[in-house]
Every structure is written in C-alpha cells, then in structure tokens.
Enzyme design. Structure first.
Site, PDB file in Angstrom:
ATOM      1  N   HIS A 117       0.829  -1.211   0.000  1.00 41.90           N
ATOM      2  CA  HIS A 117       0.000   0.000   0.000  1.00 41.90           C
ATOM      3  C   HIS A 117       0.863   1.261   0.000  1.00 41.90           C
ATOM      4  O   HIS A 117       0.448   2.305  -0.488  1.00 41.90           O
ATOM      5  CB  HIS A 117      -0.950  -0.003   1.192  1.00 41.90           C
ATOM      6  CG  HIS A 117      -2.141  -0.872   0.961  1.00 41.90           C
ATOM      7  ND1 HIS A 117      -3.375  -0.645   1.510  1.00 41.90           N
ATOM      8  CD2 HIS A 117      -2.286  -1.989   0.208  1.00 41.90           C
ATOM      9  CE1 HIS A 117      -4.231  -1.583   1.116  1.00 41.90           C
ATOM     10  NE2 HIS A 117      -3.581  -2.413   0.331  1.00 41.90           N
ATOM     11  N   HIS A 144      -1.747 -12.318  -2.458  1.00 48.51           N
ATOM     12  CA  HIS A 144      -2.846 -13.019  -1.800  1.00 48.51           C
ATOM     13  C   HIS A 144      -2.525 -14.490  -1.518  1.00 48.51           C
ATOM     14  O   HIS A 144      -3.405 -15.243  -1.111  1.00 48.51           O
ATOM     15  CB  HIS A 144      -4.147 -12.822  -2.590  1.00 48.51           C
ATOM     16  CG  HIS A 144      -4.632 -11.406  -2.495  1.00 48.51           C
ATOM     17  ND1 HIS A 144      -5.719 -10.918  -3.173  1.00 48.51           N
ATOM     18  CD2 HIS A 144      -4.152 -10.349  -1.781  1.00 48.51           C
ATOM     19  CE1 HIS A 144      -5.887  -9.637  -2.884  1.00 48.51           C
ATOM     20  NE2 HIS A 144      -4.940  -9.268  -2.054  1.00 48.51           N
TER      21      HIS A 144
HETATM   22  C1  HEM Z   1      -5.212  -8.220   1.936  1.00 41.80           C
HETATM   23  C2  HEM Z   1      -7.525  -6.130  -1.755  1.00 41.80           C
HETATM   24  C3  HEM Z   1      -3.606  -6.602  -4.512  1.00 41.80           C
HETATM   25  C4  HEM Z   1      -1.157  -8.131  -0.652  1.00 41.80           C
HETATM   26  C5  HEM Z   1      -6.156  -7.583   1.182  1.00 41.80           C
HETATM   27  C6  HEM Z   1      -7.439  -7.203   1.654  1.00 41.80           C
HETATM   28  C7  HEM Z   1      -8.099  -6.617   0.636  1.00 41.80           C
HETATM   29  C8  HEM Z   1      -7.216  -6.606  -0.497  1.00 41.80           C
HETATM   30  C9  HEM Z   1      -9.496  -6.056   0.648  1.00 41.80           C
HETATM   31  C10 HEM Z   1      -7.966  -7.468   3.047  1.00 41.80           C
HETATM   32  C11 HEM Z   1      -7.493  -6.439   4.037  1.00 41.80           C
HETATM   33  C12 HEM Z   1      -7.973  -6.801   5.411  1.00 41.80           C
HETATM   34  O1  HEM Z   1      -9.189  -6.855   5.586  1.00 41.80           O
HETATM   35  O2  HEM Z   1      -7.150  -7.021   6.298  1.00 41.80           O
HETATM   36  C13 HEM Z   1      -6.689  -6.167  -2.839  1.00 41.80           C
HETATM   37  C14 HEM Z   1      -7.068  -5.793  -4.170  1.00 41.80           C
HETATM   38  C15 HEM Z   1      -5.969  -5.914  -4.950  1.00 41.80           C
HETATM   39  C16 HEM Z   1      -4.896  -6.381  -4.095  1.00 41.80           C
HETATM   40  C17 HEM Z   1      -8.443  -5.332  -4.587  1.00 41.80           C
HETATM   41  C18 HEM Z   1      -5.816  -5.669  -6.431  1.00 41.80           C
HETATM   42  C19 HEM Z   1      -6.674  -6.094  -7.316  1.00 41.80           C
HETATM   43  C20 HEM Z   1      -2.592  -6.947  -3.669  1.00 41.80           C
HETATM   44  C21 HEM Z   1      -1.202  -6.966  -4.027  1.00 41.80           C
HETATM   45  C22 HEM Z   1      -0.514  -7.391  -2.936  1.00 41.80           C
HETATM   46  C23 HEM Z   1      -1.481  -7.648  -1.894  1.00 41.80           C
HETATM   47  C24 HEM Z   1      -0.661  -6.548  -5.395  1.00 41.80           C
HETATM   48  C25 HEM Z   1       0.959  -7.580  -2.759  1.00 41.80           C
HETATM   49  C26 HEM Z   1       1.834  -7.450  -3.701  1.00 41.80           C
HETATM   50  C27 HEM Z   1      -2.085  -8.395   0.341  1.00 41.80           C
HETATM   51  C28 HEM Z   1      -1.768  -9.077   1.579  1.00 41.80           C
HETATM   52  C29 HEM Z   1      -2.934  -9.098   2.319  1.00 41.80           C
HETATM   53  C30 HEM Z   1      -3.937  -8.441   1.532  1.00 41.80           C
HETATM   54  C31 HEM Z   1      -0.426  -9.642   1.974  1.00 41.80           C
HETATM   55  C32 HEM Z   1      -3.137  -9.748   3.693  1.00 41.80           C
HETATM   56  C33 HEM Z   1      -2.901  -8.770   4.808  1.00 41.80           C
HETATM   57  C34 HEM Z   1      -3.066  -9.391   6.164  1.00 41.80           C
HETATM   58  O3  HEM Z   1      -3.016 -10.607   6.295  1.00 41.80           O
HETATM   59  O4  HEM Z   1      -3.241  -8.631   7.124  1.00 41.80           O
HETATM   60  N1  HEM Z   1      -6.030  -7.207  -0.132  1.00 41.80           N
HETATM   61  N2  HEM Z   1      -5.384  -6.518  -2.841  1.00 41.80           N
HETATM   62  N3  HEM Z   1      -2.720  -7.353  -2.365  1.00 41.80           N
HETATM   63  N4  HEM Z   1      -3.392  -8.036   0.332  1.00 41.80           N
HETATM   64 FE1  HEM Z   1      -4.387  -7.346  -1.266  1.00 41.80          FE
END
Ligand code: HEM
Length: 762
Positions: A113, A284
């Site tokens: 982010h 993810h």
């Molecule tokens: C978690 C959306 C792309 C890494 C999440 C969450 C959302 C989200 C809604 C949940 C947040 C929460 O409730 O804690 C998206 C969308 C993306 C995207 C819409 C693009 C289409 C990415 C990318 C990465 C990433 C490119 C890394 C390069 C993560 C990680 C989590 C996460 C590691 C887990 C965080 C945790 O466990 O606390 N994402 N994301 N995301 N996202 Fe994405």
C-alpha cells in the site's frame, strides 16, 4: 457574540486561524504556488535529511543533506537490521495480536500500500517518501489498520535506528523481510530479496499530489457520469483506495469489469499484465482479510480520531476489537490453506474450485467454493482447508474476492494465470521481480539505490545509463566551448536552437520518481527526438552539429565526451553568449560526467506514456490545456524549482526565443537572443492593452507606442497578473534588478541541467 472577548482578535486567535477563510477559498482558480515550498526544512528536526536534497541544487559544489541520509543509512549493519525486523514481525504483541503468529502478511500489505499509490503519469505517489504515515494516506479506508503495522509492530525498530533509517526504507524492507520469512523454514539461510535503500521521509503532507475531487471516502466521480475511462493521472478507482474495489467496480461483483479495471489501474503503475497477475496472486498467497462484523463498530480513522487515541484509528468496539474480532476491509477469510508461507495455494484453489458468491459477516461480497466442486475434489484436505488465524484446529473454506477471480476469467490475465498455475517456479521468479519493481519504481536510476542487496542486473524500466568512464577535463571543456561558439558564429545553430535542445534534454526530469533528465543523452533517441514539444527540426540540426563535434573530439582524444554532456555544455555556451550580448559576463556552471544511453536501453512506449510533455509553459508549448499557467507550476514542481526560479526561467527562455515553435508568443523583446530583463519590463508595462484572441489561448497586446503588437500566452500574462508572481517580476524589471535576473536565470538554468546528477552527491 458581542462579548468583548469575541471582539478582541487576540483572545480567539487560534480558533480564528484554524477556521479562517483562505485565499484558495476566495479564489478557487488562483494559481497555487504552495507546493513549490512544501515540506520546508523547518518542518523537520535538524537531524533528519530533507527530501529535496536528493536532487542536485544549483550549489553544485556544496555538500547536501541527502549525503547525510546516504552516510547514515550506510552506517547500518543491514544483517542486524534484517534480524531486528524479523524478530519484530514474528513476535506477537497483545496490543494487536498477530494472525498465524506472524505479522509478515500485514507487512507485505503495508509495503504494497505504501508503494502502490505510484502512478506513471506524474511519477507521484509511491513509497519513496514515507507519505503513508501522513494525511491523507494514513487515513484512507484502504489503509485501515496499517497504523498498527507501523506503530505497534515496526516502531521499536524505527526507534532503535532513528534517523539512520527512514520510515520509507523501513516499510519496504519490512515487506521484503516478511516475504523472506515466509519463503523458507530458516530465515537466516534465505537469500535476501533485492532491495535498494535511499528513501528520504517527508515530514509534511505532499500538497502537490492530486488524489481526486471526491469529498467522501470511496466515492467515484473519476470515471465521469458515463462510467468511462479513469481520469488522468489517477490510478485508483475510488477515493481512498489503492487500486480497485475488491468486490468489483463500485461494489458490483462483475468479474469481467473487475478484470478491465485491474489492468487499467495497474497499467497506470507501470505494470504489464504478467506483473499484475504475479503481484496480486503473490500478495494473496499471504495473510487474510478481516471483516468479523459490520464496520458500524469501527471508530474514526487516525486523522479524525480523538486526541487521546494518539494517532491510532479504526478503534473497534466489536468483541476485543482485535485478533479474531478484527474489522479491516469488511471481507473475511484467507485465500490459501497456510497463509503464513509462500506456496502455490492461491492458484491451486483458484483453479480447483468453482466459486459462488457469499457474504462476509460484515456483509461484503466475496466468493467461496461451491459444495459441488468441493465434493468433486473429495472434500477439503490439508492442502486446501484454511487454518484459523488464532484458534488451533479450526478450519475454514478458502475465499476469493471478485478481483481475484478476474485473474482466472479475464481474457488477458486468464492465460497468464494458467501458465503460473502450471509452473510454480516461473510464478515465483516473476513474483519476486514484480515485487522489486513495485517497491523501487519511484526510486530512479540504480545509482540512487543504497546497500548490498541492489541487483547487478540493469532493468529496462529503470532507464539504464552506462557508468562514466574517461571524463573530459577542464581544457577539453574550454576547447569544446570554443568549438560550439564558432558554430554559433558560423550560424550552424542559433542561441535559440541550442538552448531549446538543452532544455528538451534536461527538462524531462521529475523529482517525484527521479526519471528523465539530461543524463543518457536520450534527447537524440526515439521517442524524444520526435516529440513536437522539442521542435524536431531545430533539434535535428543541433543533434547533427553536436554529434559531429563529438565524433571529431573523440577520434582525437583518449578522453571521450558524451553527447549528453555536449548538449548541456552547448546550451550553457548559448546562454553565456546571449548574456554577453546584453553586456553581462556570466559563466554557466558545467560539470562533465554524463554518459550516453542506447536506443535498446530506452523503453519508447514508457517514455511516451510517462514523460512526453503535452503542456510546458517554459516553452509556451500547449496541446490542449485551458490552464497552462497552472500546469507551469506543476512542471516547476517536478523540476524542484522555487517560484523565483520559475519566473526567472520563463522570462529568460522567452527572450532567448526558446519556444517550442517558431511563433513569437511571449517573446516580449526587441532583441530576441539577448539575455536581458525585457520580458519583465514589457509584461509589467500597463500601457499595453491585452485582449484574448479567438480560442482564448493567446492574447494580443496593443502597444501605446505603436510598436508591433505583442502576442502572449496565459503563462506569460500570469507573470504580471498573479500577485505573487508579479512581486517577483517587479524585482527583475526594476532598474537595480537586471544583474540579479541574469544571475538567477543562469543559476536556475544550471540547476535544471543538473537535476539528475546523482553522481555529484558525494
Ligand atoms: C489483503 C484487496 C492486490 C497483498 C487484502 C485485503 C483486501 C485486499 C481487501 C484485506 C485487508 C484486510 O481486511 O485485512 C486487494 C485488491 C488488490 C490487491 C483489490 C488488487 C486487485 C494486492 C497486491 C498485494 C497484496 C498486489 C501484494 C503485492 C495483500 C496481503 C494481504 C492483503 C499480503 C493480507 C494482509 C493481512 O493478512 O493482514 N487485499 N489486494 N494485495 N493483500 Fe491485497
């Protein structure tokens, strides 16, 4: 309130200042110069380096503060730092208990982010200033609970290293260490991912970044009424999101539309489809989404929270408000069986199951496997049943967002996902590369990257430039200057041609992501050589002339001059020549050492998309802007110029006749090619009567003395009509301001020529 206290301006001074109506409220169309002096040194403790010092100022020989950050950073034992970060992210803190016993996924989300706000059009956003800790980003809905990642988890590390380690560097490094910690059993033996340090923290919110016009979080007015193309330069679909809405555009679970939006927004970050798929699927593979209950339980974001919350936001009254009760995005669940490790679970699950729409406990739309597809696969097994983040033995169904399903069903991303699904090694390799690009896209050339983990390989997206070799010496410079001067005398190129070429070469620079600039001599290559703003026919003349001088010199000397150096040197010779004609003896500072990039190492498409000017007030170039005077100051900011430097440059470039075309717009002088203050005298002369012509872009100035009418642009007129700019113009037009003008112009010109000389930072 008629009480005496209310009437006294001093009694309620503070309240009055906070609530006062500003110039921007009275005159919303006023040119905003504030971003040229944002985040002043006075905003930060003196021990902390200032970000503008990462560009070379006109004081070419004095040590600058960026040096300080470099030497501070280089004094860190990075192996120890990695161990400290590893310990911090693998030790759960009851203040914000870790999922699965590790904050690693949270760190990946923090780094993503932080970096993911970058957009190619203006190079703004991104992780290079630590702006995610300042408003508005610290409070964007999409950044919910990332305050815990910084202030609960990483603060002890930041505290230990202090000003040796910027937040901006720490956040990206923490993302790397997090991934490394999930890539193997033994962290110490995992090969560190590529990393370059050197990010300098901002201490005041950036005022120059346009994040959109919406006044409420998650609103979308940026696609227009008809839901068309996303407005430039934005790269997020809704106000307060990093990219797209996980539930689908506008919350509508349309997988195809989600795919289109993903490709468009990630493309604006400079990512191609492969990189986009690798990043989302790779990201993810880790962690989970948090939506234990509706967000009505959640308090205000950090910037709007009560003072006693000490800058922490999103306080929740649901259950314990943390751990298993956490509410972040409102979506709930994990994508893979073991969200604390790097594996193939994301693609395995994506392709093994059919997915049906469900709702999280918070009411958000997400997808889970259909019963039929679970049965078909013999039920959930250890490879697909998701372990609980806090309770041993508890298992869940995997989930997908609408945006995740787009990776499978989008016509462009689908085949790429299939390939990654089939070949885990390719996926792993491309994920690491895309991650490096994501986190370093806004850092400029490799020479700006610090530390032992910088890759040896040249990346094309970094606009590689060869290392300098046998630089020319002082005598060479004097000889080359004489050769250029002779060429001017012989009319092989004019002052105007040479100044234009030098400006075209250097002025692509932008301090936001350190791209562009004179180094590399790319002005002689495609696509720059044919940009209309660069006046290709005039430029071609200069390129031929200088390439001839270069070839001649290099064939006779063991030291070699680069084209990149020559074009800057020749611009300086032209300026000196023009000043001399006005009776001023000046020297334009010149330091050789630039090298020439090759056409192969130049990404034509990316240069066209990101760096090609459509409006440049310094050259009175304007393809379609109604507000070129505002755009001028946007460009000035990208060139890290102050308001006086901008004004001096405009006035000087006009009398040097450096417009993009041969029209004499703003050339308010009887002696074009002579560097004097005529522009300022004439623009301030109220006896000239200005009136807009047909389309309102140009103005005709009828002169009281009956002289040939002047023609000017809105940029030119702004130098007199805007009160702040007028104040500066008056200084240069005054009888005692002429010498100051010439010197200020020369300094500002040299500053622009040297903006990308990172090699001069000791
Ligand atoms: C978690 C959306 C792309 C890494 C999440 C969450 C959302 C989200 C809604 C949940 C947040 C929460 O409730 O804690 C998206 C969308 C993306 C995207 C819409 C693009 C289409 C990415 C990318 C990465 C990433 C490119 C890394 C390069 C993560 C990680 C989590 C996460 C590691 C887990 C965080 C945790 O466990 O606390 N994402 N994301 N995301 N996202 Fe994405």
């Amino acid at each position: 309130d008629a009480s005496p206290a209310a009437k006294c301006p001093f009694n309620h001074g503070k309240k009055q200042l906070v609530e006062a109506t500003t110039n921007g409220d009275w005159w919303p169309n006023q040119i905003d110069l504030r971003h040229l002096s944002q985040d002043p040194s006075s905003a930060r403790p003196s021990s902390v380096p200032h970000p503008t010092s990462s560009t070379v100022s006109s004081k070419l020989s004095s040590p600058r503060e960026a040096t300080t950050y470099k030497s501070k950073f280089e004094s860190i034992d990075l192996r120890q730092l990695r161990r400290d970060v590893h310990a911090a992210i693998t030790t759960s803190n009851p203040a914000w208990p870790a999922d699965y016993g590790t904050y690693a996924p949270l760190m990946v989300r923090l780094a993503w982010h932080s970096a993911g706000t970058y957009r190619v059009f203006d190079g703004r956003g991104g992780g290079n200033s630590g702006n995610i800790r300042l408003a508005p980003l610290n409070s964007w809905p999409d950044n919910a609970n990332l305050d815990k990642a910084r202030n609960v988890v990483l603060w002890p590390v930041k505290k230990k290293y202090g000003s040796k380690l910027s937040w901006a560097d720490l956040i990206i490094l923490a993302g790397n260490v997090a991934i490394e910690s999930m890539m193997g059993e033994d962290f110490e033996s995992v090969e560190p991912l590529w990393f370059g340090g050197g990010r300098v923290d901002a201490f005041a919110p950036e005022t120059d970044v346009y994040w959109g016009i919406e006044k409420e979080w998650l609103q979308d007015e940026r696609h227009g009424d008809a839901g068309g193309e996303l407005e430039e330069p934005l790269s997020a679909d809704q106000m307060g999101l990093i990219y797209v809405n996980p539930e689908g555009p506008g919350g509508n679970p349309d997988i195809q539309a989600s795919g289109r939006h993903i490709l468009s927004t990630f493309g604006r970050m400079g990512m191609n489809a492969r990189e986009t798929v690798a990043l989302i699927a790779g990201g993810h593979t880790f962690g989970k989404a948090h939506g234990a209950a509706p967000d009505s339980h959640v308090g205000p974001e950090p910037e709007g929270a009560p003072i006693e919350n000490l800058g922490m936001g999103w306080k929740s009254d649901y259950g314990s408000g943390k751990g298993k009760d956490t509410i972040t995005s409102g979506l709930e669940g994990a994508w893979t069986a073991h969200p604390d490790r790097w594996d193939h679970g994301f693609f395995t699950n994506l392709y093994r199951y059919d997915w049906e729409q469900t709702k999280s406990p918070a009411g958000a739309i997400q997808w889970t496997p259909t019963d039929e597809s679970i049965e078909r696969n013999g039920g959930l097994d250890a490879a697909t049943a998701v372990v609980d983040a806090h309770v041993d033995g508890l298992k869940h169904l995997p989930i997908m967002f609408t945006s995740d399903l787009a990776l499978r069903y989008d016509p462009v991303m689908g085949p790429i996902s299939e390939e990654y699904h089939a070949y885990h090694d390719i996926f792993t390799e491309e994920w690491k590369r895309a991650w490096y690009k994501l986190c370093h896209r806004d850092m400029g050339p490799k020479s700006r990257h610090l530390g032992p983990y910088v890759p040896k390989e040249d990346m094309r997206w970094q606009d590689p430039i060869p290392e300098p070799s046998s630089a020319i010496d002082v005598d060479d410079v004097a000889n080359l200057k004489a050769t250029v001067l002779k060429a001017i005398d012989e009319s092989k190129a004019s002052v105007s041609d040479l100044v234009k070429a030098a400006w075209a070469s250097a002025s692509t620079y932008r301090c936001t992501d350190h791209r562009g600039g004179a180094n590399g001599g790319r002005v002689r290559l495609e696509p720059q050589t044919n940009w209309v703003a660069n006046d290709p026919s005039s430029l071609a003349k200069v390129v031929t002339l200088l390439e001839g001088i270069q070839a001649d010199f290099n064939s006779k000397s063991s030291r070699q001059v680069s084209f990149a150096d020559l074009v800057v040197l020749a611009g300086g010779v032209a300026v000196e020549h023009a000043a001399k004609k006005a009776g001023s003896e000046v020297t334009v500072p010149f330091v050789p050492g630039r090298t020439d990039a090759s056409q192969d190492a130049t990404d034509v498409q990316s240069f066209n998309k990101a760096l090609k000017p459509s409006v440049d007030g310094f050259r009175n170039y304007n393809e379609s802007s109604d507000r070129p005077e505002h755009d001028l100051f946007d460009r000035a900011h990208l060139l890290s110029l102050s308001a006086p430097e901008t004004v001096a440059l405009v006035g000087g470039l006009r009398v040097l006749n450096a417009n993009s075309d041969s029209m004499q717009v703003g050339v308010l002088t009887e002696r074009p090619g002579v560097l004097d203050a005529s522009f300022f005298e004439n623009i301030l002369d109220l006896s000239t009567d200005w009136a807009a012509t047909g389309d309102g872009k140009l103005y005709l100035g009828t002169r009281a003395d009956g002289g040939r009418p002047w023609v000017a642009s809105r940029v030119d007129l702004a130098m007199a009509s805007n009160s702040q700019l007028r104040a500066i113009s008056e200084v240069y037009a005054s009888d005692d301001g002429k010498d100051a003008f010439v010197q200020d112009f020369v300094d500002a010109f040299a500053k622009v020529m040297n903006l990308d000389r990172f090699d001069l930072l000791a």
